[in-house]
Write an enzyme that holds these catalytic residues in place. Structure first.
Site, PDB file in Angstrom:
ATOM      1  N   SER A   1      -6.885  35.441 -22.545  1.00  0.00           N
ATOM      2  CA  SER A   1      -6.052  34.235 -22.562  1.00  0.00           C
ATOM      3  C   SER A   1      -5.385  34.038 -21.204  1.00  0.00           C
ATOM      4  O   SER A   1      -4.582  34.851 -20.762  1.00  0.00           O
ATOM      5  CB  SER A   1      -4.976  34.389 -23.651  1.00  0.00           C
TER       6      SER A   1
ATOM      7  N   SER B   1      -6.199  30.375 -24.210  1.00  0.00           N
ATOM      8  CA  SER B   1      -5.279  30.301 -23.080  1.00  0.00           C
ATOM      9  C   SER B   1      -4.160  29.325 -23.410  1.00  0.00           C
ATOM     10  O   SER B   1      -4.216  28.594 -24.379  1.00  0.00           O
ATOM     11  CB  SER B   1      -6.007  29.781 -21.836  1.00  0.00           C
TER      12      SER B   1
ATOM     13  N   ASP C   1      -2.699  32.659 -19.379  1.00  0.00           N
ATOM     14  CA  ASP C   1      -1.373  32.137 -19.743  1.00  0.00           C
ATOM     15  C   ASP C   1      -0.557  31.922 -18.470  1.00  0.00           C
ATOM     16  O   ASP C   1      -0.133  32.883 -17.824  1.00  0.00           O
ATOM     17  CB  ASP C   1      -0.660  33.132 -20.663  1.00  0.00           C
TER      18      ASP C   1
END
Lengths: 371, 371, 371, 371
Positions: D289, D251, D291
């Site tokens: 991830s 991340s 983000d």
């Protein structure tokens, strides 16, 4: 046409394998058609010409789309644009008409043409218990070369594009909706690419088609090489200097297709990754650039009149290997589709003698090899 | 017209005070115009009639909207609809054209007419450094009464609506974009209302205008009274029974105006409250109902060519008393605007002898008084 | 407890049939548990008391939620609130932990308690290839009665609520997360309701549970009757008058459950309809009110470690009869759940002698019958 | 520390000029603080260690943030993460607490620590007419090196980070919230960068700070060079091979600051551009991830208790030169901040002997120069 696609020059964007045509049509059933309008030259006479525009249509399949919709999603990267049909795709997760791309001021007439075409195929639309049709239209501004006020794309062009739509190789460059577009200061247009997932990830295909009309000359990147810092297009005529505003940065329409059985939420996740592909070409999603993404899956047909209350639908597992590969596939397709639009488009002179030059491929390839 | 507005009958929706006209035009500068198309009768001949449709335009002010935009926001309650122009309003927070409402299949031609009209006023649009124009079009489906496939609203009607747009009282009922609409099974149409904020909250005005075409007959509520459970419209002709699908629930377009200096985020917050006003009339935001909201503030003009890098703009404090009153003002305006559309609209017979009856006002008022 | 639910008094919100318990637990498998903290009286001593708070948990099923997630969606009506876990639900469309409701300042500790509880059940969470867990926490501000700064809900209360969670009837009123809440000036709290779809629409169940802490006294509506204009709670002590700001309007958390096989997009559509239910009770989604909705379907379990690349999942057809009934079902459930929270909650005295009175049910029922 | 920042090596990301510290703290008033927890080694004993984690705080200014909020926006690129506080920032457009970054499972305790800290500074929070506080917490998963289940970051670390927060140069690499993170298979951590706008565009500063924990080793790009295809980190220990799932991609948290007077809508537009910066480093926004982007402007303080109904606020003109430069500034800052996190972070060995190696800077620089 003798200009190569990017991959023909030995420059390879990304790491995954393309499909047989390296085109959105590698997704089985997808069809692409163009109608191109080029006429007149010399000074702009608004409403009369010169004309450098057109329409490009993408058909998720060759059957009746209103009766057999496809799962779909849309995404707005930068909303400075005039797309039509997005709200209903967001709500219902399906596309039920051809997707048409054209110039900005032609959205109304192209939408009307799609509506007319749908009614011809389904004379019950809007009558009785049959709902109306949601047409999807995207656009970019080709007014530097084209008499954009003239809105020259009419029903006959839209019909011609739909009727000529076909599977197989896609012609790229300055045709259809890309006839008059400009990308990083060079001649842009239509570009496409595809990627195959490994067998262990389902062996699916992802394809992208772009109408490229964005980017500042300084920013162009080709597979990591900062081409824009080294190679600049010849100066445009006066309007730029005369403007108190920054150079307009154009727009881009991105259409994604896949045969992976994704639902609307997952297709929306694909759309988001298109932004990463765009960034790889140097885009910073400029203020004046309407950057939009439309994605659909051909895996499931959603019937207008469903036969049952509940359908058993295949859906890719989010936690499995397919999602892992679909995202880089989208990024690579979008990057390569933009580059193909630049590599393939030939120099175009339009209204007021405005000329947009073709990307000097040899020089670019040379620079990429050196860097 | 002799039919009363809801407030004329002694039934008072909400608790706040309306403005002098109890109309969106109580917001200074706002103009409303209609063009109404009624022709033919008897069997539907698609493309020929009978015609029961039109266009309604709302102008945030009387000057050049492209040059002097207004801060604005949009909101989708249920996205089963074909609005145009929403993406750019979301991105840039301004409206730069008249807002036009019409029938669903006419969105393309009405959009094109607005584009044409903007170009006439600004011959530079799309040329040189001047960007293209984002037109905003909303719609509902009037196909039960109207030959909707005919797309009978053309540039001349749009122009007529714009040119006739005026401040002052707004005619309501079955005219303009509301000519052929149906609301809770009764004749709907155009309705409007306004509210004044107390002086301590800034004394601002909020107005709403609706194109009402939604709701199941059972669900109609009038100021809390479950009218729909007691009073039902006469049965429609066959299509309903013949349909394997649930009765379609139509759509509603809601336009909000205020002179409070709100920014785009705050105007979006107003839009959300329109949904509460709709719910007070009995709506459950039906699956097939495209329910959309557009809001603008007349307090600030955002110039197309700004004179400075930074503008000093008035913005209402979120934590102050104005927001506290703006939200119930919106709820009350929307509720009353819908009711006004029903109270004012007269019975209409359209294609195939389809008749949508006027709400029986005396009966409704009686029921409201008893309950 | 002797106070009736709204339906027990003969007042019937809506038109659809409730399930056997008229509770969210009518959706098979759903469990609800509470932990209630009531201690101390007299002046507020921040960090020490008096305490009038708690936690309520909703479990979509009784098995391991991390291993067997449920499809889910979230929706923000007014975002003035501090929910946790929404971003991941939006992205992935699943819930993988109990949903916990508590007081605003306790969100951190309750989240930590849920994390701790998940780790106890799945000691691999966050280790190796197993991802971390997304816990979902909602809240409203009970600081008028409760020492909210004290954050008195700790891991042991969260554990107790989870372990005591059960199917069957749900206790309503001033307990769990509703111990210290205020609704339209009266004592609010936990309320629930359910609706059954007709067999032709799949016979599904929809349930709602609310933590009610919103609304201005003037605005309360009970099944259409403007109760708030007639019956007002006794004046609160000083803070209101002393404030230069408008009266705060609190917040509401709404949890929806169904056994209809909806995907995340469809569940999000349900969430939107909760706003209409809220509006029927008089809410205008006040500026200071954090109004949030969480919905899940028990029909499909999404495994953390999927066994295949593609799953065949049942999904309700959007165009079929199920969606047609699910939306009014949500509206009615939410309206009735809020009313139940008011009807069932008993007068509560908290910190600084603040007293929130129980809704005078007989008076309200009398007024509803007369109107 | 002897490891260079990317720019120290002669590799220059982007084309704009950085500020004096090339750090988020170049935006006047912004402060950054860290608390780092490193203890123990050897086998993981969940709850006990080894510990490789921490917290990083970003303060938009040095005064009371609750009383004097800053305009702000948030954006989710990929929502597989557990951020707190986003809904209220979206609704109200302000941040009113320090922004804290930490490990995923520590979000609850860090949130509680921020709440406690806010109450200490404002003992009225949640009492009387004063609303509760919205704390903003971001996270990434450092479980490969750290005993993440132990949630070792407590109130004292959060307090220490806030109290030590300072303007001026920012220490980068494996400290604070970046102590245990992994980026493209190499040791990641905290990185920062800034850009100055030209005077004609207002001369504003933009800064970014990242907590980098994302990316597949193959994908790393450094200023266009496909480093990941040439240079790979040593193999990780077993878990990767043992997993039936794809390698998790981690991340990234991105915090943007500027002194340009942007409103919430404009700050959200900045956030979107962070995604382009991320893409330049090779990210494809991997499925696993989380983000996220948070942006704030220091130009205007939004008072908790506004002195007037309406404020005159400076707002950048969307159509002026400032927006034109702000977007590439964000892209360049984010790219360089990620690279700085990689260039500066030193090899770290954590639980179970897991070792994440420092990026081999010389080798990378050499490859960049050759390509």
């Amino acid at each position: 046409m003798s200009r190569p696609r990017v991959r023909d020059t030995g420059i390879v964007p990304g790491q995954m394998e393309p499909g047989p045509h390296n085109a959105i049509t590698d997704v089985a059933g997808v069809r692409v058609g163009h109608a191109t309008l080029i006429s007149g030259e010399g000074p702009l006479r608004p409403g009369r010409g010169p004309v450098r525009t057109g329409v490009t249509v993408i058909l998720p399949h060759g059957d009746n789309l209103f009766r057999h919709k496809v799962r779909a999603a849309v995404h707005t990267i930068n909303g400075f644009g005039k797309v039509l049909g997005f709200e209903q795709v967001r709500e219902l997760g399906v596309i039920e008409s051809p997707i048409a791309l054209t110039n900005t001021l032609n959205v109304g007439l192209v939408a009307d043409a799609l509506i007319g075409h749908a009614i011809e195929r389904d004379p019950d639309i809007g009558i009785g218990a049959v709902s109306t049709v949601n047409v999807v239209v995207g656009e970019t501004n080709d007014g530097y070369l084209n008499d954009i006020q003239g809105r020259h794309v009419r029903a006959e062009q839209v019909r011609a594009a739909i009727e000529s739509a076909s599977a197989g190789p896609v012609i790229e460059g300055a045709l259809g909706a890309g006839t008059g577009t400009v990308c990083f200061g060079w001649k842009g247009g239509i570009g496409t690419a595809s990627r195959l997932l490994p067998a262990e990830a389902g062996g699916y295909t992802v394809g992208a088609l772009v109408q490229s009309n964005f980017g500042r000359p300084d920013d162009l990147m080709v597979c990591g090489a900062s081409v824009g810092r080294e190679i600049q297009p010849p100066l445009r005529p006066l309007p730029r200097q005369a403007s108190p505003l920054p150079d307009k940065e154009g727009s881009v329409m991105i259409v994604l297709a896949t045969d992976a059985p994704l639902d609307a939420r997952q297709l929306w996740r694909l759309c988001v990754r298109a932004g990463a592909g765009l960034a790889r070409t140097g885009s910073t999603y400029g203020h004046g650039s309407g950057d939009f993404v439309i994605a659909f899956s051909t895996a499931v047909r959603v019937d207008h009149a469903p036969g049952a209350l509940v359908m058993a639908q295949p859906v890719v597992a989010d936690e499995g290997r397919a999602m892992h590969w679909l995202f880089p596939a989208v990024v690579e397709c979008v990057e390569e589709a933009v580059l193909n639009s630049l590599f393939r488009a030939e120099t175009m002179t339009g209204r007021d003698g405005h000329t947009t030059h073709a990307l000097p491929v040899e020089q670019v390839v040379d620079l990429c090899r050196r860097s």
